[in-house]
Design an enzyme around this catalytic site. Structure first.
Site, PDB file in Angstrom:
ATOM      1  N   GLY A 164      17.795 -13.415  21.955  1.00 21.32           N
ATOM      2  CA  GLY A 164      16.373 -13.153  21.767  1.00 21.32           C
ATOM      3  C   GLY A 164      16.025 -11.874  21.022  1.00 21.32           C
ATOM      4  O   GLY A 164      15.030 -11.817  20.323  1.00 21.32           O
TER       5      GLY A 164
ATOM      6  N   ASP B 145      14.483  -8.050  24.279  1.00 17.92           N
ATOM      7  CA  ASP B 145      13.254  -8.674  23.781  1.00 17.92           C
ATOM      8  C   ASP B 145      12.154  -8.682  24.841  1.00 17.92           C
ATOM      9  O   ASP B 145      11.010  -8.326  24.569  1.00 17.92           O
ATOM     10  CB  ASP B 145      13.527 -10.099  23.275  1.00 17.92           C
ATOM     11  CG  ASP B 145      14.316 -10.939  24.272  1.00 17.92           C
ATOM     12  OD1 ASP B 145      14.682 -10.423  25.354  1.00 17.92           O
ATOM     13  OD2 ASP B 145      14.579 -12.120  23.976  1.00 17.92           O
TER      14      ASP B 145
ATOM     15  N   ASP C  91      11.353  -9.951  32.355  1.00 14.99           N
ATOM     16  CA  ASP C  91      10.514 -10.824  33.170  1.00 14.99           C
ATOM     17  C   ASP C  91      10.717 -10.423  34.643  1.00 14.99           C
ATOM     18  O   ASP C  91      10.059  -9.505  35.126  1.00 14.99           O
ATOM     19  CB  ASP C  91      10.939 -12.265  32.860  1.00 14.99           C
ATOM     20  CG  ASP C  91      10.068 -13.313  33.512  1.00 14.99           C
ATOM     21  OD1 ASP C  91       8.903 -13.025  33.776  1.00 14.99           O
ATOM     22  OD2 ASP C  91      10.548 -14.430  33.743  1.00 14.99           O
TER      23      ASP C  91
ATOM     24  N   GLY D 206      13.450  -8.997  35.642  1.00  9.94           N
ATOM     25  CA  GLY D 206      14.270  -7.787  35.560  1.00  9.94           C
ATOM     26  C   GLY D 206      15.720  -8.011  35.965  1.00  9.94           C
ATOM     27  O   GLY D 206      16.539  -7.109  35.838  1.00  9.94           O
TER      28      GLY D 206
ATOM     29  N   LYS E 137       6.770  -8.065  31.397  1.00  6.27           N
ATOM     30  CA  LYS E 137       5.781  -8.764  32.235  1.00  6.27           C
ATOM     31  C   LYS E 137       5.735  -8.039  33.579  1.00  6.27           C
ATOM     32  O   LYS E 137       6.506  -8.360  34.492  1.00  6.27           O
ATOM     33  CB  LYS E 137       6.203 -10.213  32.439  1.00  6.27           C
ATOM     34  CG  LYS E 137       6.192 -11.056  31.176  1.00  6.27           C
ATOM     35  CD  LYS E 137       6.630 -12.479  31.496  1.00  6.27           C
ATOM     36  CE  LYS E 137       6.666 -13.347  30.282  1.00  6.27           C
ATOM     37  NZ  LYS E 137       7.339 -14.641  30.549  1.00  6.27           N
TER      38      LYS E 137
ATOM     39  N   ASP F 289      12.706 -17.917  22.153  1.00  8.27           N
ATOM     40  CA  ASP F 289      12.740 -19.378  22.005  1.00  8.27           C
ATOM     41  C   ASP F 289      12.175 -20.102  23.221  1.00  8.27           C
ATOM     42  O   ASP F 289      12.049 -19.545  24.305  1.00  8.27           O
ATOM     43  CB  ASP F 289      14.181 -19.845  21.818  1.00  8.27           C
ATOM     44  CG  ASP F 289      14.974 -19.797  23.120  1.00  8.27           C
ATOM     45  OD1 ASP F 289      14.924 -18.744  23.803  1.00  8.27           O
ATOM     46  OD2 ASP F 289      15.611 -20.790  23.472  1.00  8.27           O
TER      47      ASP F 289
HETATM   48  P1  5GP Z   1      14.687 -11.709  33.525  1.00  3.40           P
HETATM   49  O1  5GP Z   1      16.138 -11.636  33.895  1.00  3.40           O
HETATM   50  O2  5GP Z   1      14.036 -10.385  33.284  1.00  3.40           O
HETATM   51  O3  5GP Z   1      13.898 -12.548  34.515  1.00  3.40           O
HETATM   52  O4  5GP Z   1      14.601 -12.572  32.225  1.00  3.40           O
HETATM   53  C1  5GP Z   1      14.935 -12.060  31.012  1.00  3.40           C
HETATM   54  C2  5GP Z   1      15.253 -13.129  30.017  1.00  3.40           C
HETATM   55  O5  5GP Z   1      14.507 -14.345  30.255  1.00  3.40           O
HETATM   56  C3  5GP Z   1      14.828 -12.669  28.636  1.00  3.40           C
HETATM   57  O6  5GP Z   1      15.868 -11.958  28.016  1.00  3.40           O
HETATM   58  C4  5GP Z   1      14.514 -13.981  27.957  1.00  3.40           C
HETATM   59  O7  5GP Z   1      15.694 -14.536  27.440  1.00  3.40           O
HETATM   60  C5  5GP Z   1      13.996 -14.871  29.074  1.00  3.40           C
HETATM   61  N1  5GP Z   1      12.517 -14.849  29.145  1.00  3.40           N
HETATM   62  C6  5GP Z   1      11.737 -14.295  30.093  1.00  3.40           C
HETATM   63  N2  5GP Z   1      10.433 -14.492  29.833  1.00  3.40           N
HETATM   64  C7  5GP Z   1      10.388 -15.175  28.665  1.00  3.40           C
HETATM   65  C8  5GP Z   1       9.302 -15.677  27.844  1.00  3.40           C
HETATM   66  O8  5GP Z   1       8.105 -15.541  28.126  1.00  3.40           O
HETATM   67  N3  5GP Z   1       9.675 -16.328  26.719  1.00  3.40           N
HETATM   68  C9  5GP Z   1      10.968 -16.529  26.351  1.00  3.40           C
HETATM   69  N4  5GP Z   1      11.185 -17.185  25.226  1.00  3.40           N
HETATM   70  N5  5GP Z   1      12.011 -16.069  27.080  1.00  3.40           N
HETATM   71  C10 5GP Z   1      11.713 -15.412  28.225  1.00  3.40           C
END
Ligand code: 5GP
Length: 183
Positions: free
Chosen positions: A51, A106, A109, A111, A137, A165
């Site tokens: 990403g 990128d 979300d 974390g 977020k 994506d």
């Molecule tokens: P976390 O581990 O913080 O929950 O998620 C991080 C990963 O989830 C990011 O690196 C990304 O790949 C994916 N992700 C989280 N939110 C989004 C979003 O709104 N759009 C997209 N395309 N990917 C997301």
């Protein structure tokens, strides 16, 4: 100037959310801030694929000091190999011990990904380990750790474009789009 319209990615519609110009401004500010803090330390930037590849490229080419970049992928350990708080890091060939390391992500979300990546990289004892994320977020965060550089805080809605994506598609758009909720 053309105003981007809604796009369809797989079965879902997305509306224009963050323009190219807005993204450029956000990245310019991040470059300024990080340059002020770390220009003399020959930092190593670690971009998390897939990403972050467009963000990392636009960010990196604006830096005006000695620095390096490396691209990694992360993978959870299978089954019994490890406890849940570390990740396999694929592609990191540099020795990060005693270095200034800045992760380029990128979007954060919950974390979880970054938390696990920090735990994994900390084991190599970098001098400084920081995070720079284009998007955050804040309402979705479930893991506490300092996030050093934040481009923009956004609501907890799915976004695509600019490297992000939806099931493999949508990375190629130069601006960021937000999911249109079905009613
Ligand atoms: P976390 O581990 O913080 O929950 O998620 C991080 C990963 O989830 C990011 O690196 C990304 O790949 C994916 N992700 C989280 N939110 C989004 C979003 O709104 N759009 C997209 N395309 N990917 C997301």
């Amino acid at each position: 100037m053309d105003t981007p319209s809604n796009i369809k990615v797989h079965d879902k519609y997305f509306q224009p959310f963050i323009s190219k110009e807005h993204i450029e401004n956000i990245i310019r500010k991040m470059v300024e801030e990080i340059s002020k803090d770390h220009a003399l330390e020959k930092p190593l930037f670690i971009a998390v694929l897939n990403g972050a590849f467009i963000f990392a490229s636009d960010f990196f080419k604006q830096l005006k000091f000695d620095c390096e970049i490396s691209f990694i992928k992360t993978k959870s350990y299978d089954g019994m190999t490890s406890s849940g708080d570390v990740l396999q890091v694929i592609g990191l060939e540099e020795n990060i011990t005693n270095r200034t390391v800045i992760i380029l992500e990128d979007i954060i979300d919950t974390g979880l990904t970054i938390k696990q990546l920090l735990n994994t990289l900390q084991k190599q004892k970098p001098a400084t380990l920081k995070i720079a994320t284009l998007l955050l977020k804040p309402e979705a965060i479930q893991h506490q750790f300092p996030i050093d550089y934040i481009g923009l805080e956004i609501p907890t809605k799915f976004v695509v474009g600019y490297g992000l994506d939806y099931d493999g598609l949508g990375r190629n758009y130069p601006e960021i789009y937000q999911l249109v909720e079905e009613v």
